[in-house]
Design a protein around this motif. Structure first.
Motif, PDB file in Angstrom:
ATOM      1  N   SER A 131       7.300  -5.173  -8.335  1.00 38.93           N
ATOM      2  CA  SER A 131       8.273  -4.399  -9.121  1.00 38.93           C
ATOM      3  C   SER A 131       8.719  -3.190  -8.323  1.00 38.93           C
ATOM      4  CB  SER A 131       7.668  -3.956 -10.458  1.00 38.93           C
ATOM      5  OG  SER A 131       6.601  -3.060 -10.241  1.00 38.93           O
ATOM      6  N   TRP A 141      16.478 -16.840  -9.796  1.00 38.48           N
ATOM      7  CA  TRP A 141      15.141 -17.389  -9.592  1.00 38.48           C
ATOM      8  C   TRP A 141      15.149 -18.239  -8.341  1.00 38.48           C
ATOM      9  CZ3 TRP A 141      18.242 -18.536 -13.765  1.00 38.48           C
ATOM     10  CH2 TRP A 141      18.808 -19.819 -13.793  1.00 38.48           C
ATOM     11  N   VAL A 194       9.516 -17.305  -7.869  1.00 39.64           N
ATOM     12  CA  VAL A 194       9.549 -16.311  -8.944  1.00 39.64           C
ATOM     13  C   VAL A 194      10.875 -16.303  -9.692  1.00 39.64           C
ATOM     14  CG1 VAL A 194       7.901 -14.766  -7.778  1.00 39.64           C
ATOM     15  CG2 VAL A 194      10.339 -14.474  -7.394  1.00 39.64           C
ATOM     16  N   TYR A 253      13.519 -13.394 -11.107  1.00 36.01           N
ATOM     17  CA  TYR A 253      13.855 -11.984 -10.893  1.00 36.01           C
ATOM     18  C   TYR A 253      14.541 -11.438 -12.141  1.00 36.01           C
ATOM     19  CZ  TYR A 253      13.016 -13.328  -6.080  1.00 36.01           C
ATOM     20  OH  TYR A 253      12.433 -13.802  -4.933  1.00 36.01           O
ATOM     21  N   ALA A 258       9.832  -9.061 -10.045  1.00 36.40           N
ATOM     22  CA  ALA A 258       9.665 -10.447  -9.612  1.00 36.40           C
ATOM     23  C   ALA A 258       8.519 -10.989 -10.451  1.00 36.40           C
ATOM     24  CB  ALA A 258       9.336 -10.519  -8.126  1.00 36.40           C
ATOM     25  N   ARG A 264       6.142 -13.992 -11.817  1.00 33.90           N
ATOM     26  CA  ARG A 264       5.578 -15.283 -11.446  1.00 33.90           C
ATOM     27  C   ARG A 264       4.929 -15.881 -12.691  1.00 33.90           C
ATOM     28  NH1 ARG A 264       2.594 -14.102  -6.657  1.00 33.90           N
ATOM     29  NH2 ARG A 264       4.466 -14.739  -5.567  1.00 33.90           N
ATOM     30  N   LEU A 280      21.541 -14.412  -6.247  1.00 33.81           N
ATOM     31  CA  LEU A 280      20.766 -13.186  -6.391  1.00 33.81           C
ATOM     32  C   LEU A 280      21.535 -12.024  -5.764  1.00 33.81           C
ATOM     33  CD1 LEU A 280      17.971 -12.736  -7.627  1.00 33.81           C
ATOM     34  CD2 LEU A 280      17.004 -12.929  -5.347  1.00 33.81           C
ATOM     35  N   VAL A 325      18.627  -7.102  -4.300  1.00 32.11           N
ATOM     36  CA  VAL A 325      17.412  -7.716  -4.840  1.00 32.11           C
ATOM     37  C   VAL A 325      16.861  -8.739  -3.851  1.00 32.11           C
ATOM     38  CG1 VAL A 325      16.441  -9.067  -6.743  1.00 32.11           C
ATOM     39  CG2 VAL A 325      18.124  -7.261  -7.208  1.00 32.11           C
ATOM     40  N   ALA A 358      13.187  -8.513  -2.274  1.00 32.61           N
ATOM     41  CA  ALA A 358      12.238  -9.622  -2.445  1.00 32.61           C
ATOM     42  C   ALA A 358      11.714 -10.088  -1.100  1.00 32.61           C
ATOM     43  CB  ALA A 358      12.905 -10.775  -3.194  1.00 32.61           C
ATOM     44  N   VAL A 400       7.928 -11.604  -1.743  1.00 31.07           N
ATOM     45  CA  VAL A 400       7.868 -12.499  -2.906  1.00 31.07           C
ATOM     46  C   VAL A 400       8.936 -13.582  -2.887  1.00 31.07           C
ATOM     47  CG1 VAL A 400       6.745 -10.851  -4.445  1.00 31.07           C
ATOM     48  CG2 VAL A 400       9.252 -10.965  -4.369  1.00 31.07           C
ATOM     49  N   ALA A 401       9.919 -13.463  -1.986  1.00 29.10           N
ATOM     50  CA  ALA A 401      11.006 -14.429  -1.926  1.00 29.10           C
ATOM     51  C   ALA A 401      10.483 -15.796  -1.470  1.00 29.10           C
ATOM     52  CB  ALA A 401      12.082 -13.940  -0.969  1.00 29.10           C
TER      53      ALA A 401
END
Length: 175
Positions: free
Chosen positions: A82, A105, A109, A111, A129, A131, A158, A162, A166, A171-172
């Motif tokens: 976050s 998404w 994840v 978003y 993000a 999960r 996206l 962002v 990510a 997290v991407a």
């Protein structure tokens, strides 16, 4: 403590689903600042914003009627990452809204953007993000979760900021 109780209630006794709600439709949660939300400087503590966002995300899922769908699959949401931007302070007894919406998404994840407004003015913006995990501890692809919640939804592109965030925090989706 008050927000933790509110989150427990929002998750165990969710508000009613909104008929015709789609995963890309925004969800609005209205709140008021309580004494327990404040820090030493008499404005909402930065950690409290995150607890308020938890409540708003539960309301977002409730609006979609998602709790039963997730429960029958043994899936539950967690925050993978976050980020926050604070613009204007929220102070004691202020009424405000948190608007939660899905930004997109990928295979890892979902978003979300969560925007705090008071009297129509931006107070803060968070990007999450999210999960989903199974009770067995497996990661559920964001695209699989969205397919269950709204089979007609197609992933929007996206926003560039962002996508960069990510990627920067890891997290991407990685090819």
């Amino acid at each position: 403590m008050t927000r933790q109780i509110q989150l427990t209630l929002a998750s165990t006794r969710p508000r009613k689903a909104v008929l015709g709600r789609h995963v890309l439709d925004p969800s609005v949660t209205r709140m008021r600042v309580h004494p327990g939300d404040l820090d030493f400087y008499m404005h909402v503590n930065n950690g409290t914003y995150l607890q308020m966002m938890d409540v708003a995300r539960s309301n977002f899922l409730a609006d979609l009627g998602a709790f039963a769908l997730l429960k029958e699959r043994g899936w539950y949401p967690v925050v993978a990452a976050s980020t926050m931007k604070y613009r204007r302070s929220l102070k004691l007894w202020d009424r405000f809204e948190i608007t939660t919406r899905v930004l997109g998404w990928d295979d890892r994840v979902v978003y979300l953007e969560q925007v705090f407004t008071r009297a129509g003015e931006l107070s803060a913006r968070g990007v999450i993000a999210g999960r989903f995990l199974s009770r067995a501890g497996e990661r559920i692809p964001g695209s699989d979760v969205v397919a269950v919640l709204d089979p007609t939804a197609t992933a929007p592109e996206l926003p560039e900021d962002v996508a960069r965030w990510a990627d920067a925090v890891g997290v991407a989706h990685r090819a």
